[in-house]
Write an enzyme that holds these catalytic residues in place. Structure first.
Site, PDB file in Angstrom:
ATOM      1  CB  SER A 128      -0.801  -0.010   1.438  1.00  0.00           C
ATOM      2  OG  SER A 128      -1.366   1.204   1.534  1.00  0.00           O
ATOM      3  CE1 TYR A 152      -3.109  -0.116   5.352  1.00  0.00           C
ATOM      4  CE2 TYR A 152      -3.467  -2.224   5.665  1.00  0.00           C
ATOM      5  CZ  TYR A 152      -3.324  -1.362   4.917  1.00  0.00           C
ATOM      6  OH  TYR A 152      -3.383  -1.575   3.486  1.00  0.00           O
ATOM      7  CE  LYS A 156      -1.456  -4.309   3.482  1.00  0.00           C
ATOM      8  NZ  LYS A 156      -1.713  -5.796   2.780  1.00  0.00           N
ATOM      9  CG  LEU A 203     -14.252  10.323  -0.908  1.00  0.00           C
ATOM     10  CD1 LEU A 203     -14.874  11.401   0.038  1.00  0.00           C
ATOM     11  CD2 LEU A 203     -13.296  11.238  -1.652  1.00  0.00           C
ATOM     12  NE  ARG A 295      -9.441   9.822   7.448  1.00  0.00           N
ATOM     13  CZ  ARG A 295      -9.892   9.132   6.412  1.00  0.00           C
ATOM     14  NH1 ARG A 295     -10.942   8.316   6.434  1.00  0.00           N
ATOM     15  NH2 ARG A 295      -9.004   9.095   5.192  1.00  0.00           N
ATOM     16  N   GLY A 297      -4.142  12.242  11.040  1.00  0.00           N
ATOM     17  CA  GLY A 297      -3.517  11.345  10.245  1.00  0.00           C
ATOM     18  C   GLY A 297      -3.397  11.455   8.736  1.00  0.00           C
TER      19      GLY A 297
HETATM   20  C1  WQD Z   1      -9.448   9.726   0.905  1.00  0.00           C
HETATM   21  C2  WQD Z   1      -9.919  11.273   0.914  1.00  0.00           C
HETATM   22  C3  WQD Z   1      -9.986  11.744   3.280  1.00  0.00           C
HETATM   23  C4  WQD Z   1     -13.766   9.893   3.804  1.00  0.00           C
HETATM   24  C5  WQD Z   1      -6.773   4.870   2.927  1.00  0.00           C
HETATM   25  C6  WQD Z   1      -5.725   4.174   3.872  1.00  0.00           C
HETATM   26  C7  WQD Z   1      -4.759   3.517   2.665  1.00  0.00           C
HETATM   27  C8  WQD Z   1      -5.326   2.640   1.663  1.00  0.00           C
HETATM   28  C9  WQD Z   1      -6.672   3.352   1.036  1.00  0.00           C
HETATM   29  C10 WQD Z   1      -5.468   0.555   2.552  1.00  0.00           C
HETATM   30  C11 WQD Z   1      -8.957  11.866   2.087  1.00  0.00           C
HETATM   31  C12 WQD Z   1     -11.427  12.191   2.475  1.00  0.00           C
HETATM   32  C13 WQD Z   1     -12.501  10.301   3.278  1.00  0.00           C
HETATM   33  C14 WQD Z   1     -14.902  10.799   4.295  1.00  0.00           C
HETATM   34  C15 WQD Z   1     -13.387  12.581   3.607  1.00  0.00           C
HETATM   35  N1  WQD Z   1      -5.924   1.541   2.394  1.00  0.00           N
HETATM   36  N2  WQD Z   1     -12.475  11.785   3.098  1.00  0.00           N
HETATM   37  N3  WQD Z   1     -14.803  11.923   3.981  1.00  0.00           N
HETATM   38  O1  WQD Z   1      -7.049   7.665   3.468  1.00  0.00           O
HETATM   39  O2  WQD Z   1      -6.099   8.130   1.422  1.00  0.00           O
HETATM   40  O3  WQD Z   1      -6.279   5.944   2.214  1.00  0.00           O
HETATM   41  O4  WQD Z   1      -7.484   3.885   2.168  1.00  0.00           O
HETATM   42  O5  WQD Z   1      -4.603   0.004   1.889  1.00  0.00           O
HETATM   43  O6  WQD Z   1      -3.942   2.720   3.522  1.00  0.00           O
HETATM   44  O7  WQD Z   1      -5.096   5.032   4.349  1.00  0.00           O
HETATM   45  O8  WQD Z   1      -8.188   7.020   1.768  1.00  0.00           O
HETATM   46  O9  WQD Z   1     -10.862   7.159   1.168  1.00  0.00           O
HETATM   47  O10 WQD Z   1     -10.061   7.143   3.566  1.00  0.00           O
HETATM   48  O11 WQD Z   1      -9.618   9.098   2.022  1.00  0.00           O
HETATM   49  O12 WQD Z   1     -13.397  13.792   3.232  1.00  0.00           O
HETATM   50  O13 WQD Z   1     -15.839  10.291   4.703  1.00  0.00           O
HETATM   51  O14 WQD Z   1     -11.099  11.570   1.278  1.00  0.00           O
HETATM   52  O15 WQD Z   1      -9.723  12.925   4.098  1.00  0.00           O
HETATM   53  O16 WQD Z   1      -8.505  13.285   1.810  1.00  0.00           O
HETATM   54  P1  WQD Z   1      -7.014   7.166   2.230  1.00  0.00           P
HETATM   55  P2  WQD Z   1      -9.895   7.516   2.057  1.00  0.00           P
END
Ligand code: WQD
Length: 347
Positions: A128, A152, A156, A203, A295, A297
């Site tokens: 990842s 997590y 990885k 997202l 959020r 992190g």
């Molecule tokens: C994407 C963007 C959020 C939800 C994660 C894991 C990574 C991988 C992929 C496993 C960010 C924003 C999100 C919401 C929002 N998983 N967001 N409202 O954090 O890039 O990666 O998933 O391998 O390890 O860290 O993906 O889809 O959670 O967020 O505004 O309800 O959407 O802040 O900018 P992320 P995400």
């Protein structure tokens, strides 16, 4: 007539693995799938049979169960493995580190030990972009510094290091380490797709549930990032492109007999608000949202340099954001409760 190569898929009924299963079969591989259904549904097997016209070869097991895995290697002549099985929720990993280390490290160790016992030393590892931690420079290249920012991501990174040490100890191992960016979308049939349990962390599945009416509004986690519209930028990649990347990686291992580490991303970042607008276009439905606090992190932006995968694997993503949203929407609309039996008429 060369015999078909048989590929073991762990976590086989999960989101990315189930799409990879179909693409592997279409590419001429035989597939043996294993999963414990801890984060997936047995209904996926019915959908795979419907889409492929073949009864899936499947064993229900925990990859950490050595005896059960031995039995699979006794029953089938495995030529390579693709290891998807892992817990993958960042927030959950912060709350349950022991379970994440036990499951994610334990399953890789048990798989590699069993493979070694049977002389199978070709492995594709599902890694990842999270192993890059906070990107220092963008786009991200494969030799960028690695750092864990949550348990997590640490699992990885540790799995990558375990596999590097294994290859140093025994050069017979050929490992393709694939660093996924943000997988989204669904098979164009709308019959398999992402089916998160409970409130989606990611997202696009959340946006999909707002569009279909399962959830009222999206919370946008901050609009004060150092990005064009202030919302987070990520490299979204269609799950079918990702699946095709696994076929390209396996062909590389069989043809080149050497290891490789590549980013599987498009090289193009999109912001949260760009995703929302694209989803509204694809679905024809409004996606109301509120801007809320960041959020913890989250990074401002993260997207891949996909050059190495193109040059070494001859692979690149071809599906754009509109296609990602259209295929996600078809899955969501046709399966408003995911794989659970529909309790209300489709939207
Ligand atoms: C994407 C963007 C959020 C939800 C994660 C894991 C990574 C991988 C992929 C496993 C960010 C924003 C999100 C919401 C929002 N998983 N967001 N409202 O954090 O890039 O990666 O998933 O391998 O390890 O860290 O993906 O889809 O959670 O967020 O505004 O309800 O959407 O802040 O900018 P992320 P995400």
């Amino acid at each position: 007539m060369t015999t078909k190569k048989t590929i073991l898929l762990t976590g086989a009924t999960g989101y990315i693995a189930s799409h990879t299963w179909l693409v592997l079969q279409e590419a001429g591989f035989e597939v043996v799938g294993v999963d414990d259904f801890s984060n997936s549904s047995p209904v996926v097997l019915e959908r795979l049979e419907e889409l492929s016209g073949r009864k899936p070869v499947f064993h229900r097991l925990d990859v950490g169960d050595r005896a059960a895995l031995e039995e699979v290697f006794r029953l089938h002549r495995i030529d390579a493995a693709v290891h998807f099985a892992a817990y993958k929720a960042v927030g959950e990993s912060v709350a349950k580190p022991l379970e994440y280390y036990r499951n994610n490290l334990g399953s890789l160790l048990t798989l590699a030990e069993t493979m070694r016992t049977h002389g199978v030393k070709r492995l594709v590892f599902s890694s990842s972009a999270t192993v890059y931690g906070r990107p220092e420079r963008l786009p991200l290249v494969e030799d960028a510094a690695r750092a864990a920012t949550n348990p997590y991501g640490a699992t990885k990174l540790m799995c990558e290091q375990i596999l590097e040490d294994l290859q140093r100890a025994d050069a017979a191992w050929q490992v393709a380490c694939l660093r996924y960016f943000n997988p989204v979308g669904a098979h164009p049939s709308g019959r398999i797709g992402e089916d998160p349990r409970g409130i989606p962390n990611n997202l696009m599945p959340y946006v999909a549930q707002v569009a279909v009416g399962v959830r009222p509004r999206l919370q946008v986690f901050g609009d004060d990032y150092d990005t064009p519209d202030g919302t987070g930028v990520r490299d979204y990649i269609h799950v079918m492109d990702l699946a095709e990347g696994h076929v390209a990686a396996l062909r590389y291992l069989f043809d080149k007999q050497r290891s490789v580490t590549v980013n599987l991303g498009t090289g193009r970042g999109y912001s949260v608000l760009e995703v929302v607008k694209a989803y509204e276009r694809a679905s024809g439905r409004p996606v109301p949202y509120d801007i809320v606090a960041r959020r913890p992190g989250d990074v401002d932006a993260c997207y891949a340099d996909p050059t190495r995968a193109r040059e070494l694997l001859g692979w690149q993503a071809t599906r754009d954001l509109d296609t990602m949203c259209a295929d996600s929407w078809r899955w969501q609309r046709m399966n408003p409760q995911g794989y659970a039996p529909a309790t209300s008429p489709p939207a």
